[in-house]
Design an enzyme around this catalytic site. Structure first.
Site, PDB file in Angstrom:
ATOM      1  N   ARG A  65       2.402 -12.397  -1.083  1.00  0.00           N
ATOM      2  CA  ARG A  65       1.196 -12.433  -0.153  1.00  0.00           C
ATOM      3  C   ARG A  65      -0.051 -13.770  -0.941  1.00  0.00           C
ATOM      4  O   ARG A  65       0.210 -14.206  -1.474  1.00  0.00           O
ATOM      5  CB  ARG A  65      -0.080 -11.495  -0.811  1.00  0.00           C
ATOM      6  N   LYS A 104      -9.794  -2.246   1.812  1.00  0.00           N
ATOM      7  CA  LYS A 104      -9.760  -0.966   2.592  1.00  0.00           C
ATOM      8  C   LYS A 104     -10.070  -0.483   2.744  1.00  0.00           C
ATOM      9  O   LYS A 104     -10.116   0.752   3.535  1.00  0.00           O
ATOM     10  CB  LYS A 104      -7.918  -0.827   2.906  1.00  0.00           C
ATOM     11  N   HIS A 137     -10.555  -2.914  12.075  1.00  0.00           N
ATOM     12  CA  HIS A 137      -9.043  -3.603  11.222  1.00  0.00           C
ATOM     13  C   HIS A 137      -9.545  -4.207  12.210  1.00  0.00           C
ATOM     14  O   HIS A 137      -7.906  -4.771  13.252  1.00  0.00           O
ATOM     15  CB  HIS A 137      -8.113  -2.498  10.863  1.00  0.00           C
ATOM     16  N   ARG A 162       0.844  -1.302   0.215  1.00  0.00           N
ATOM     17  CA  ARG A 162      -0.397   0.221   0.261  1.00  0.00           C
ATOM     18  C   ARG A 162       1.458   0.752   0.080  1.00  0.00           C
ATOM     19  O   ARG A 162       1.998   1.294   1.100  1.00  0.00           O
ATOM     20  CB  ARG A 162      -1.205  -0.390   1.484  1.00  0.00           C
ATOM     21  N   SER A 218      -1.250  -3.928  10.331  1.00  0.00           N
ATOM     22  CA  SER A 218      -0.752  -5.325  10.116  1.00  0.00           C
ATOM     23  C   SER A 218       0.353  -5.548   9.726  1.00  0.00           C
ATOM     24  O   SER A 218       0.964  -5.514   9.517  1.00  0.00           O
ATOM     25  CB  SER A 218      -1.538  -3.883   7.677  1.00  0.00           C
TER      26      SER A 218
HETATM   27  O1  SAT Z   1      -1.786  -5.403   1.648  1.00  0.00           O
HETATM   28  S1  SAT Z   1      -3.586  -5.147   2.451  1.00  0.00           S
HETATM   29  O2  SAT Z   1      -3.757  -3.405   2.706  1.00  0.00           O
HETATM   30  O3  SAT Z   1      -4.510  -5.489   1.541  1.00  0.00           O
HETATM   31  C1  SAT Z   1      -3.304  -5.942   4.062  1.00  0.00           C
HETATM   32  C2  SAT Z   1      -1.988  -5.150   5.115  1.00  0.00           C
HETATM   33  O4  SAT Z   1      -1.686  -3.934   5.140  1.00  0.00           O
HETATM   34  O5  SAT Z   1      -3.413  -4.966   5.896  1.00  0.00           O
HETATM   35 MN    MN Z   2      -5.025  -5.169   7.287  1.00  0.00          MN
END
Ligand code: SAT
Ligand code: MN
Length: 589
Positions: free
Chosen positions: A374, A213, A233, A76, A255
């Site tokens: 991921r 998100k 979250h 992100r 995260s």
């Molecule tokens: O990369 S994501 O936003 O989908 C997962 C996270 O950062 O919690």
């Molecule tokens: Mn997350």
């Protein structure tokens, strides 16, 4: 322009908006997704033919595929993420803000003709169980087939969403254009008042799987504040005792701090007969029930989890979940078309291709898998998926747990004195930065309720909303703080973590049930040495427990100053209760 798939709705708001966006983006084809199995197969074939996906070894990993993102697009990007409210104050000092009209003009200019020669996929999706009072419909238009296939795992995608929507106008509009995937033309923009998201220039999960998100948290939190519910979250799990008693808890960690591992925890042998059920691993939507308790649903259908470090010891249920029908992104690829990442079971492969497709051997200096690589896996694969997963009413939450990744200062666990104090505890969470966002790894940053990158409005008002929710709950959940990442002077972790976190969870559940002891400290209620069951825990003594529960006043002096920085930033909208709580903490310390 040709139309593919079948459009299974007559909702004119949907049709009008799609037409408008088609006129803007000028795709060669429009593909209406219905979410069926046949469609999935056809699109998967196509993605393989286009080189977007690589088919993995189907004997080892049935239904699994591999994807490499653009190396400039792996996490992100908070500096490109905007909340476009009418005034800057509404977005608050922790969000990037731009005036809605101006930003929309800029984005439409970028999107104009942006899908020429390409296909626009129309993805109807539902967040939450069908028929749930909390469920929300979204419509994502994207030119990325990878997004379609991921959304199909992460959400209830297809006609189910149109059925829920009927002829209503109340759905989230999400436009996603890859453009040339260039950081200079990357924007993830939210228009909360119009329930609109526009994301351009990225193909990475959190930026483009708009249900996650963008809708479930940023737009969700904005709507929640207006409508009297909570978009958080948080993971959601159920603890079942040997006698069949079930207690549900929700937990917010930033995260890449282990929410997925925690949500899928397998109790150690000492806890024979205990069972942890996963409701969700990332997002909780919660509302007061008729009985005065707080009820939570997981709006998602899958897990978009961090691969590195996932193995049979840290998360056996995840390993089972990702053994089939999973899309792997930016992990390493072995010669027999298996996947690998740092911290996977077994020795590293003699040779493989790293996440950028370059030859890698164990001697290579760089990591084979990107630290934020991921897996996208269906929740239905999880052997511990809670039977309540599809319950439209959700599950009653007894405890809310806040946590972060902290090498010092924060004890293993404590319980807040009450809801208002708990809100203060959540508001002051700090955590070391991880690879999930672009930024300085390892630095501690304040991440209130783990929502800093995800709160769709002014953080000070968000705290006020939390305080207000107390009045709507006859039986509010108890609030706790945990830190499983404390280290000794040599940098070794003090607490074994993973499955052993069951011991902490058991104390939390027992506190909620009025069965466990605690003693009062300046921070809150802390378990005594005899209150955490250490039976069967090797190389861990009561003295170690004392260390991991220790409260160091010197460290706390520094912590207070760091906490103050965030409060100063938020000062104009900060509820006075937060200042009082801080004063009380100072006095207790
Ligand atoms: O990369 S994501 O936003 O989908 C997962 C996270 O950062 O919690
Ligand atoms: Mn997350």
């Amino acid at each position: 322009m040709s139309t593919l798939g079948t459009c299974n709705t007559t909702n004119r708001h949907v049709l009008n908006w799609v037409n408008e966006m088609v006129a803007l983006c000028q795709p060669d084809r429009v593909f209406w997704c219905n979410g069926s199995e046949e469609e999935k197969q056809a699109l998967t074939e196509q993605a393989v033919a286009e080189g977007v996906l690589i088919r993995l070894n189907q004997e080892k990993l049935p239904g699994c595929y591999y994807h490499r993102s653009n190396p400039n697009d792996v996490a992100r990007v908070e500096q490109c993420t905007y909340i476009c409210t009418d005034t800057e104050a509404e977005a608050g000092p922790t969000n990037n803000w731009a005036p809605p009209k101006e930003m929309k003009e800029r984005l439409y200019a970028l999107a104009r003709g942006g899908m020429k020669g390409r296909t626009m996929y129309v993805i109807p999706y539902l967040m939450g169980p069908p028929g749930s009072p909390l469920a929300k419909v979204g419509l994502e238009l994207t030119d990325s087939i990878y997004v379609v296939l991921n959304m199909r795992i992460m959400t209830r995608m297809g006609d189910v969403a149109f059925r829920q929507l009927g002829s209503s106008e109340d759905f989230n509009r999400g436009l996603h254009c890859l453009l040339d995937v260039h950081p200079d033309r990357r924007y993830i923009c939210h228009f909360p008042r119009e329930n609109l998201i526009i994301s351009v220039g990225s193909g990475y999960g959190g930026n483009v799987l708009l249900g996650k998100k963008c809708l479930a948290l940023r737009i969700g939190s904005y709507l929640a504040q207006q409508q009297g519910w909570m978009a958080e979250h948080m993971l959601i799990l159920g603890v079942e005792s040997p006698s069949g008693e079930k207690t549900f808890v929700a937990a917010a960690f930033p995260s890449a701090c282990g929410k997925t591992n925690f949500a899928m925890l397998v109790p150690p042998p000492r806890f024979e007969g205990w069972k942890i059920w996963t409701v969700g691993d990332d997002i909780a939507w919660m509302r007061p029930g008729a009985d005065g308790r707080l009820y939570a649903i997981n709006p998602e259908m899958g897990y978009f989890g961090v691969a590195p470090g996932t193995n049979a010891r840290t998360n056996p249920n995840a390993m089972r979940t990702i053994a089939r029908d999973t899309i792997y992104t930016n992990v390493a690829l072995t010669p027999d078309l298996d996947v690998w990442w740092e911290g996977k079971d077994g020795p590293p492969p003699q040779e493989c291709l790293d996440w950028q497709g370059r030859r890698w051997t164990p001697e290579s200096r760089e990591k084979a898998a990107h630290p934020n690589s991921r897996f996208t896996a269906p929740a239905r694969n999880n052997p511990a998926l809670a039977p309540e997963f599809d319950d439209p009413n959700g599950v009653p939450i007894s405890a809310i747990i806040f946590g972060g990744r902290r090498a010092t200062t924060m004890p293993l666990v404590f319980e807040a004195f009450n809801w208002v104090h708990g809100v203060f505890v959540g508001a002051t969470i700090g955590s070391e930065m991880t690879a999930a966002a672009v930024g300085g790894l390892g630095q501690v940053r304040r991440d209130p309720m783990a929502m800093l990158p995800f709160c769709g409005y002014n953080m000070g008002d968000y705290f006020r909303h939390w305080l207000r929710m107390r009045k709507r709950l006859k039986y509010p959940p108890r609030i706790f703080h945990v830190n499983c990442f404390r280290r000794d002077a040599e940098g070794r972790f003090l607490w074994p973590g993973f499955g052993e976190n069951m011991r902490v969870l058991k104390w939390i559940v027992d506190r909620c049930r009025g069965r466990a002891n605690a003693y009062e400290t300046p921070l809150g209620w802390v378990p005594g040495p005899e209150d955490i069951d250490l039976t069967g825990l090797e190389n861990f003594t009561a003295t170690d427990l004392e260390k991991v529960l220790d409260i160091d006043i010197e460290e706390w002096r520094r912590e207070l100053i760091l906490q103050e920085e965030l409060f100063l930033k938020l000062y104009s909208h900060l509820p006075k209760e937060m200042i009082f709580q801080r004063e009380l903490l100072v006095a207790r310390l």
